[in-house]
Design an enzyme around this catalytic site. Structure first.
Site, PDB file in Angstrom:
ATOM      1  N   HIS A 159       0.832  -1.209   0.000  1.00 18.02           N
ATOM      2  CA  HIS A 159       0.000   0.000   0.000  1.00 18.02           C
ATOM      3  C   HIS A 159       0.871   1.266   0.000  1.00 18.02           C
ATOM      4  O   HIS A 159       0.679   2.163  -0.836  1.00 18.02           O
ATOM      5  CB  HIS A 159      -0.918  -0.001   1.223  1.00 18.02           C
ATOM      6  CG  HIS A 159      -1.835   1.170   1.298  1.00 18.02           C
ATOM      7  ND1 HIS A 159      -3.101   1.161   0.763  1.00 18.02           N
ATOM      8  CD2 HIS A 159      -1.671   2.414   1.835  1.00 18.02           C
ATOM      9  CE1 HIS A 159      -3.683   2.328   0.962  1.00 18.02           C
ATOM     10  NE2 HIS A 159      -2.832   3.111   1.615  1.00 18.02           N
ATOM     11  N   GLU A 160       1.804   1.321   0.925  1.00 15.90           N
ATOM     12  CA  GLU A 160       2.645   2.512   1.028  1.00 15.90           C
ATOM     13  C   GLU A 160       3.606   2.629  -0.149  1.00 15.90           C
ATOM     14  O   GLU A 160       3.950   3.740  -0.566  1.00 15.90           O
ATOM     15  CB  GLU A 160       3.428   2.492   2.349  1.00 15.90           C
ATOM     16  CG  GLU A 160       2.566   2.474   3.606  1.00 15.90           C
ATOM     17  CD  GLU A 160       1.575   3.628   3.666  1.00 15.90           C
ATOM     18  OE1 GLU A 160       1.840   4.688   3.058  1.00 15.90           O
ATOM     19  OE2 GLU A 160       0.530   3.460   4.328  1.00 15.90           O
ATOM     20  N   HIS A 218       1.887   4.565  -2.830  1.00 17.09           N
ATOM     21  CA  HIS A 218       2.005   6.011  -2.591  1.00 17.09           C
ATOM     22  C   HIS A 218       3.406   6.510  -2.942  1.00 17.09           C
ATOM     23  O   HIS A 218       3.572   7.555  -3.595  1.00 17.09           O
ATOM     24  CB  HIS A 218       1.728   6.341  -1.120  1.00 17.09           C
ATOM     25  CG  HIS A 218       0.295   6.148  -0.712  1.00 17.09           C
ATOM     26  ND1 HIS A 218      -0.761   6.649  -1.436  1.00 17.09           N
ATOM     27  CD2 HIS A 218      -0.249   5.535   0.388  1.00 17.09           C
ATOM     28  CE1 HIS A 218      -1.904   6.353  -0.809  1.00 17.09           C
ATOM     29  NE2 HIS A 218      -1.615   5.663   0.280  1.00 17.09           N
TER      30      HIS A 218
END
Length: 471
Positions: free
Chosen positions: A19-20, A23
Site C-alpha cells: 500500500h505505502e 504512494h
C-alpha cells in the site's frame, strides 16, 4: 498461537508495504520529495537512508505511512518548493493518494491469479440431504445431488441480465465457488436456478440432470452473514452414514460402535447420508435431556442392534446431543486449476466482484439492511491467517488476496482520515478552484477519527464475540 501471530504480522506487513509503496512510487513519479517510508507507527526499531528517503520499521505494526515534503508540516527550503506535495497540481496529488489502494487491488489480482495457476484442492459441490423445510429442501435438492451450474434470476423467474442464453449460466466448480455465487445473489435479493446432477458416487456418471428454483429473495439482507448457508439449508458435503473416529470413553465407544460401522437405522428411520444422521442425533433430546438411540449397524457382513445414549453439549449457546464420534468419511474433493490467460481473467473478475460485494455489504450495514456481524477486525484476520497458513501456502495466498481487496476498498471510502477522504478534498478543490479551509479540515478530521474509532470498536467486539462463540 505462534503460527497465528507470525501469519498475522506477515499479512499486515505485506499489505502495508504494498500500500505505502504505491504512494511512494506515485510520489516519486510526480517529483514529490519523500522524506520517510515507514512500516508501522511509533518508536523506530530499524532505519536505513537510501537517496533522500529514510526507510524505517516502527514498533506498532498496524499500518504505515509515507511522509512527503509539505509546507503544512514544516518549513520548506525555497529551492525545493516545487517538490512539495501541497504545491503539486490537484490531479497529481490525487494520483499519489489513489496509488495506495490501487496497489492493494493490483496485488489481489496477482495473488488470485497465482492461486488459479497453482491450483487448489476444494470440496466438490456434492451435497447431503438439506434441512427439512429449508429453502434448499423446498427447491427440491436431494441427497447425492451435485450442483454443476447456476443462474441468477428475478423473483418472477426471468434471467437477470441480458437474456436466457447459456452465457447467463455460471459453472460451479467447487463448494467455495457455489457459496460465493449464492452470497452475491442473496445480497441482491435474487432467486437462483440451480442445475443439478444426481450421483451415487463422486467418480460415477450422473443419473440425470434437472433444474431447481432456489428462492433466495426470501432471505433478508440482514441475514446475509457467516450463517447464510445454514439458513438456506445447505448442509455439508455428501458423506456415507458411517462412523469415523471415536473419542475415548464417549457414548459411541461405550455403546460398542467402531470406526467404519455403517448406520442402517436410527430409531427405525433410515439415514440417507451423514448429514441426516448428524441431524437426527443432534435433535434426539427432550429439552436438556438426551434420549437413547436404537441403532441398526452393519459391520462388514454382520448386522447388529446397539443402543447409544448421547451426551448434551453447548454449541454456540444451543444445547445439542452428541455421540462423540465423527460421522461420514472424507468429503469428495476436486482440483481446481486454470491456464495462464483464463486464470488471470478470473483473478480480475474475482477482484472486481469482491470489491463490489464489499461496498454493497458496507452500504447495507450503514442502512441497517445487513448484519453488522459481518464487520471483522484484527483478531478475526489473525485467526484466519493462522488457519490458512496451516492449510498450505495456496490457501494463505488466497486469504492474503481477500484481505488486500478489503484494505484497498476500505481506504477508498470517503472518510477524512482515509485516502478516499483526501480524494473528496481534491474533488472539491478541482470543482471550486480553492482548497478546503483549515477550519473545515480540522472538523472533518475529528469526525473521521470518531467514525473510524466506532468501526474499530464494533469490529473488535465482533471478533471477541466470534472467539467466545456468541456469534
Amino acid at each position: 498461537m505462534l503460527t497465528t501471530v507470525l501469519a498475522f504480522i506477515l499479512t499486515i506487513g505485506v499489505l502495508v508495504v504494498i500500500h505505502e509503496y504505491g504512494h511512494y512510487r506515485a510520489a516519486v513519479a510526480c517529483d514529490v520529495k519523500v522524506l520517510r517510508f515507514s512500516v508501522g507507527f511509533g518508536r523506530v526499531l530499524w532505519s536505513r537512508t537510501k537517496g533522500e528517503t529514510e526507510f524505517v520499521v516502527s514498533a506498532l505494526p498496524l499500518g504505515g505511512y509515507v511522509k512527503m515534503l509539505d509546507e503544512r508540516e514544516g518549513t520548506v527550503d525555497p529551492g525545493e518548493l516545487h517538490r512539495a506535495f501541497n504545491r503539486k497540481p490537484v490531479w497529481q496529488r490525487a494520483i499519489v493518494v489513489v496509488a495506495g489502494p490501487l496497489a492493494n487491488l493490483l496485488l489481489a489480482v496477482l495473488l488470485y491469479a497465482c492461486v488459479n495457476w497453482a491450483g487448489v484442492s476444494e470440496l466438490r459441490p456434492w451435497f447431503g440431504q438439506p434441512k427439512t423445510g429449508s429453502l434448499m429442501d423446498k427447491a427440491g435438492l436431494q441427497s447425492q445431488d451435485e450442483i454443476v451450474a447456476l443462474k441468477p434470476v428475478t423473483a418472477s423467474g426471468s434471467a437477470s441480465g441480458s437474456g436466457e442464453d447459456a452465457a447467463s449460466w455460471y459453472a460451479v466448480r467447487s463448494m467455495n465457488d457455489l457459496q460465493w455465487r449464492l452470497t452475491q445473489a442473496a445480497l441482491k435479493g435474487q432467486d437462483v436456478v440451480l442445475r443439478v446432477q444426481s450421483k451415487v458416487a463422486a467418480d460415477q456418471p450422473a443419473r440425470g440432470e434437472r433444474e431447481l428454483h432456489l428462492q433466495l429473495s426470501q432471505v433478508k439482507p440482514s441475514e446475509v452473514d457467516g450463517e447464510l448457508m445454514d439458513r438456506i439449508g445447505l448442509t455439508g458435503p455428501y458423506g456415507e452414514p458411517t462412523i469415523g473416529l471415536l473419542l475415548d470413553d464417549g457414548p459411541a465407544q461405550k455403546a460398542g460402535l467402531r470406526q467404519g460401522d455403517r448406520i442402517l437405522l436410527v430409531n427405525g428411520q433410515v439415514p440417507v447420508d451423514a448429514s441426516q444422521l448428524r441431524a437426527i442425533i443432534r435433535e434426539s433430546h427432550d429439552k436438556d435431556v438426551a434420549r437413547p438411540l436404537s441403532l441398526r449397524v452393519q459391520r462388514g457382513q454382520a448386522v447388529m442392534d446397539l443402543v447409544v445414549t448421547p451426551v448434551m453439549k453447548d454449541i454456540q449457546g444451543q444445547k445439542v446431543s452428541r455421540i462423540e464420534a465423527g460421522l461420514g468419511g472424507l468429503p469428495a474433493a476436486i482440483e481446481v486449476r486454470y491456464g495462464f490467460l483464463e486464470g488471470l481473467q478470473l483473478a480480475l473478475d474475482k477482484t472486481w466482484e469482491v470489491s463490489r460485494l464489499s461496498l454493497d455489504m458496507l452500504g447495507k450495514m450503514l442502512m441497517g439492511q445487513a448484519s453488522i456481524k459481518n464487520l471483522s477486525g484484527p483478531l478475526t484476520i489473525a485467526d484466519y491467517a493462522g488457519q490458512s497458513v496451516r492449510l498450505g501456502w495456496v490457501y494463505y495466498v488466497g486469504f492474503l488476496a481477500l484481505v488486500s481487496v478489503s484494505l484497498g476498498v476500505l481506504n477508498l471510502l470517503p472518510l477524512p482520515v482515509l485516502d478516499g477522504g483526501h480524494l473528496m478534498y481534491y474533488l472539491f478543490e478541482g470543482v471550486t478552484g480553492r482548497p478546503v479551509s483549515e477550519r473545515w479540515l480540522e472538523r472533518l478530521q475529528r469526525g473521521g477519527v470518531a467514525i473510524m474509532l466506532m468501526m474499530m470498536s464494533l469490529a473488535l467486539y465482533n471478533d471477541l464475540a466470534r472467539l467466545m462463540g456468541a456469534h
